[in-house]
Design a protein around this motif. Structure first.
Motif, PDB file in Angstrom:
ATOM      1  N   UNK A  72       3.609   2.719  -9.701  1.00 37.31           N
ATOM      2  CA  UNK A  72       3.517   2.968  -8.492  1.00 37.31           C
ATOM      3  C   UNK A  72       3.917   2.101  -7.418  1.00 37.31           C
ATOM      4  N   UNK A  73       3.792   1.086  -7.740  1.00 36.29           N
ATOM      5  CA  UNK A  73       4.216  -0.244  -6.631  1.00 36.29           C
ATOM      6  C   UNK A  73       5.824   0.047  -6.673  1.00 36.29           C
ATOM      7  N   UNK A  74       6.304  -0.139  -7.750  1.00 37.46           N
ATOM      8  CA  UNK A  74       7.800   0.095  -7.826  1.00 37.46           C
ATOM      9  C   UNK A  74       8.296   1.339  -7.104  1.00 37.46           C
ATOM     10  N   UNK A  75       7.436   2.445  -7.326  1.00 38.04           N
ATOM     11  CA  UNK A  75       8.038   3.812  -6.820  1.00 38.04           C
ATOM     12  C   UNK A  75       7.840   3.669  -5.303  1.00 38.04           C
ATOM     13  N   UNK A 148     -10.843  14.077  -8.605  1.00 36.00           N
ATOM     14  CA  UNK A 148      -9.730  13.541  -7.663  1.00 36.00           C
ATOM     15  C   UNK A 148     -10.136  12.185  -7.148  1.00 36.00           C
ATOM     16  N   UNK A 149     -11.371  12.161  -6.677  1.00 38.67           N
ATOM     17  CA  UNK A 149     -12.009  10.654  -6.032  1.00 38.67           C
ATOM     18  C   UNK A 149     -11.918   9.566  -6.991  1.00 38.67           C
ATOM     19  N   UNK A 150     -12.280  10.159  -8.299  1.00 36.16           N
ATOM     20  CA  UNK A 150     -12.310   9.172  -9.289  1.00 36.16           C
ATOM     21  C   UNK A 150     -10.992   8.696  -9.759  1.00 36.16           C
ATOM     22  N   UNK A 151     -10.157   9.723  -9.660  1.00 29.94           N
ATOM     23  CA  UNK A 151      -8.480   9.159 -10.197  1.00 29.94           C
ATOM     24  C   UNK A 151      -7.833   8.722  -9.097  1.00 29.94           C
ATOM     25  N   UNK A 152      -8.170   8.788  -8.011  1.00 28.82           N
ATOM     26  CA  UNK A 152      -7.717   7.901  -6.848  1.00 28.82           C
ATOM     27  C   UNK A 152      -8.016   6.452  -7.072  1.00 28.82           C
ATOM     28  N   UNK A 153      -9.385   6.285  -7.102  1.00 24.99           N
ATOM     29  CA  UNK A 153     -10.077   4.848  -7.403  1.00 24.99           C
ATOM     30  C   UNK A 153      -9.510   4.319  -8.698  1.00 24.99           C
ATOM     31  N   UNK A 155      -6.574   4.556  -9.914  1.00 22.18           N
ATOM     32  CA  UNK A 155      -5.040   4.171  -9.639  1.00 22.18           C
ATOM     33  C   UNK A 155      -4.998   2.862  -8.505  1.00 22.18           C
ATOM     34  N   UNK A 156      -5.996   3.085  -7.794  1.00 22.02           N
ATOM     35  CA  UNK A 156      -6.156   1.904  -6.757  1.00 22.02           C
ATOM     36  C   UNK A 156      -6.619   0.602  -7.679  1.00 22.02           C
ATOM     37  N   UNK A 157      -7.450   0.664  -8.583  1.00 19.23           N
ATOM     38  CA  UNK A 157      -7.693  -0.504  -9.447  1.00 19.23           C
ATOM     39  C   UNK A 157      -6.720  -0.869 -10.239  1.00 19.23           C
ATOM     40  N   UNK A 158      -6.105   0.037 -11.095  1.00 21.40           N
ATOM     41  CA  UNK A 158      -5.344  -0.302 -12.156  1.00 21.40           C
ATOM     42  C   UNK A 158      -3.764  -0.141 -11.811  1.00 21.40           C
ATOM     43  N   UNK A 187     -12.847   2.462  -2.402  1.00 17.57           N
ATOM     44  CA  UNK A 187     -12.680   1.206  -2.175  1.00 17.57           C
ATOM     45  C   UNK A 187     -10.945   1.121  -2.038  1.00 17.57           C
ATOM     46  N   UNK A 188     -10.672   1.183  -0.668  1.00 14.92           N
ATOM     47  CA  UNK A 188      -9.227   0.957  -0.286  1.00 14.92           C
ATOM     48  C   UNK A 188      -8.567  -0.181  -0.447  1.00 14.92           C
ATOM     49  N   UNK A 189      -7.635  -0.400  -0.893  1.00 18.50           N
ATOM     50  CA  UNK A 189      -6.714  -1.821  -0.684  1.00 18.50           C
ATOM     51  C   UNK A 189      -6.836  -2.423   0.607  1.00 18.50           C
ATOM     52  N   UNK A 190      -6.741  -3.580   0.863  1.00 18.43           N
ATOM     53  CA  UNK A 190      -6.659  -4.393   2.190  1.00 18.43           C
ATOM     54  C   UNK A 190      -5.638  -3.890   2.756  1.00 18.43           C
ATOM     55  N   UNK A 191      -5.800  -3.629   4.347  1.00 20.76           N
ATOM     56  CA  UNK A 191      -4.829  -3.342   5.171  1.00 20.76           C
ATOM     57  C   UNK A 191      -4.407  -1.810   5.184  1.00 20.76           C
ATOM     58  N   UNK A 192      -4.999  -0.908   4.343  1.00 16.63           N
ATOM     59  CA  UNK A 192      -4.861   0.388   4.215  1.00 16.63           C
ATOM     60  C   UNK A 192      -5.256   1.174   5.260  1.00 16.63           C
ATOM     61  N   UNK A 193      -4.858   2.198   5.455  1.00 17.72           N
ATOM     62  CA  UNK A 193      -5.341   3.262   6.471  1.00 17.72           C
ATOM     63  C   UNK A 193      -6.646   3.630   6.084  1.00 17.72           C
ATOM     64  N   UNK A 194      -7.384   3.761   7.043  1.00 16.23           N
ATOM     65  CA  UNK A 194      -8.807   4.372   6.814  1.00 16.23           C
ATOM     66  C   UNK A 194      -8.726   5.763   6.765  1.00 16.23           C
ATOM     67  N   UNK A 195      -9.817   6.526   6.181  1.00 19.30           N
ATOM     68  CA  UNK A 195      -9.816   7.745   5.977  1.00 19.30           C
ATOM     69  C   UNK A 195     -10.373   8.358   7.031  1.00 19.30           C
TER      70      UNK A 195
END
Length: 375
Positions: A72-75, A148-153, A155-158, A187-195
């Protein structure tokens, strides 16, 4: 872009003007959902990494650090590269189109059967046990949004996925609730847009005579989520639904093109570097319409499912014509019908009508359909 309504008598008349026009295409080769070999009926987005294909991207061979990045970072770096190397009138964005979770209207349709649902039950507000007017999520729908919430979380972590830079949602309750359960509290990454999503009228479901497609008031939406943004020009009451006429496929596709244009304009008014990933919470019919506008293959979504699409948007100067598509009138029964597996038959004592079966909270709009857009 301009939206207007015209009387049926002027249908077919067109105003020609030179204006900017955005041509949308889907960039394939990045997601499994783009491939004809991927079966929508069996595809599970959270088992397949949102469908992101494991591959190398152009330019990675020159970047020694790429091997230390997740897919995902490469993409994300690939999307940045595409934008950096594109002409000034071309931009690339990744849209995550999420269908709302299961709603009470979905359960009612399954219970009564589609023929009876379409010709009677969908035209009333509910039955003795539940309400499906602007339907809320069922417990299953909440669980699907939580998945969907759990899956986003995860992917954020892993995978350190880049989370959306902007969030948009349909104004219908089931989408508001789905977006909230999906993204609130991540738990969004640092400097991410807030929801903090923007509620947009035109991301709503295809406008039919079904009461589940009649949104509630602007005040209701604001009271439900006071911190969210409701787009400028959003009317107090629903002025598009009237319980009498329904959008055609062509009319809905024009609306979908219009709302995509609005989103790209909105994002263009923000920092370009921060708006490459976009979340849209909408409906099966509307997402299908948007995919058609994007030239994407047909890909139906189960309730709660998500499909990402890499979009290429090219702004062109061209002759723009204001087009109109008349909406259709649908007859329906006034009492529960006698049905077969294939069709709906009204009781002999209750002739079909083309007037609403519900008591309107406000006078039906006299301008609902046809709606005309620059195209």
């Amino acid at each position: 872009m301009k939206i207007s309504t015209l009387h049926t008598a002027v249908l077919g008349l067109a105003a020609l003007a030179k204006a900017s026009y955005i041509n949308y295409t889907t960039v394939t080769g990045y997601f499994m959902q783009d491939e004809v070999s991927t079966d929508p009926s069996t595809f599970v987005y959270y088992e397949e990494n949102f469908g992101l294909i494991n591959r190398t991207y152009e330019g990675e061979t020159y970047n020694r650090n790429s091997k230390d990045l997740t897919q995902w970072q490469r993409f994300y770096n690939e999307v940045v590269r595409l934008n950096q190397e594109s002409p000034c009138n071309v931009e690339y964005k990744v849209f995550f189109f999420g269908r709302h979770g299961d709603g009470y209207h979905n359960d009612a349709q399954a219970y009564y059967g589609t023929p009876a649902w379409n010709c009677y039950w969908a035209e009333i507000d509910g039955n003795d046990t539940t309400t499906w007017h602007d339907a809320a999520l069922s417990q299953l729908g909440v669980e699907q949004a939580q998945t969907a919430h759990n899956f986003w979380q995860q992917l954020i972590v892993d995978q350190r996925i880049h989370t959306p830079d902007a969030y948009f949602t349909s104004p219908l309750t089931r989408c508001l609730q789905t977006a909230n359960v999906t993204f609130e509290g991540l738990e969004l990454p640092r400097n991410s847009a807030s929801f903090k999503p923007m509620v947009k009228e035109l991301f709503r479901e295809g406008i039919s005579i079904h009461t589940c497609d009649n949104r509630r008031s602007k005040n209701y939406i604001h009271n439900l989520f006071p911190e969210w943004i409701i787009e400028s020009g959003f009317t107090i009451n629903d002025e598009l639904w009237n319980g009498i006429t329904a959008e055609t496929t062509d009319a809905q596709n024009m609306r979908s093109k219009k709302v995509l244009d609005e989103v790209f304009e909105e994002l263009g008014n923000r920092n370009h570097e921060q708006n490459l990933f976009v979340s849209v919470t909408s409906h099966s019919g509307e997402i299908g319409s948007i995919l058609s506008v994007l030239g994407h293959r047909t890909f139906s979504l189960n309730t709660g499912a998500v499909i990402p699409v890499l979009i290429r948007a090219e702004t062109q100067e061209k002759d723009v014509v204001t087009k109109c598509h008349a909406w259709t009138v649908s007859a329906h029964c006034t009492t529960p019908p006698a049905t077969s597996l294939a069709n709906c038959v009204c009781a002999s004592s209750a002739a079909a009508v083309t007037t609403p079966l519900v008591t309107m909270t406000s006078e039906p709009s006299t301008t609902s359909g046809p709606v005309c857009y620059d195209a």
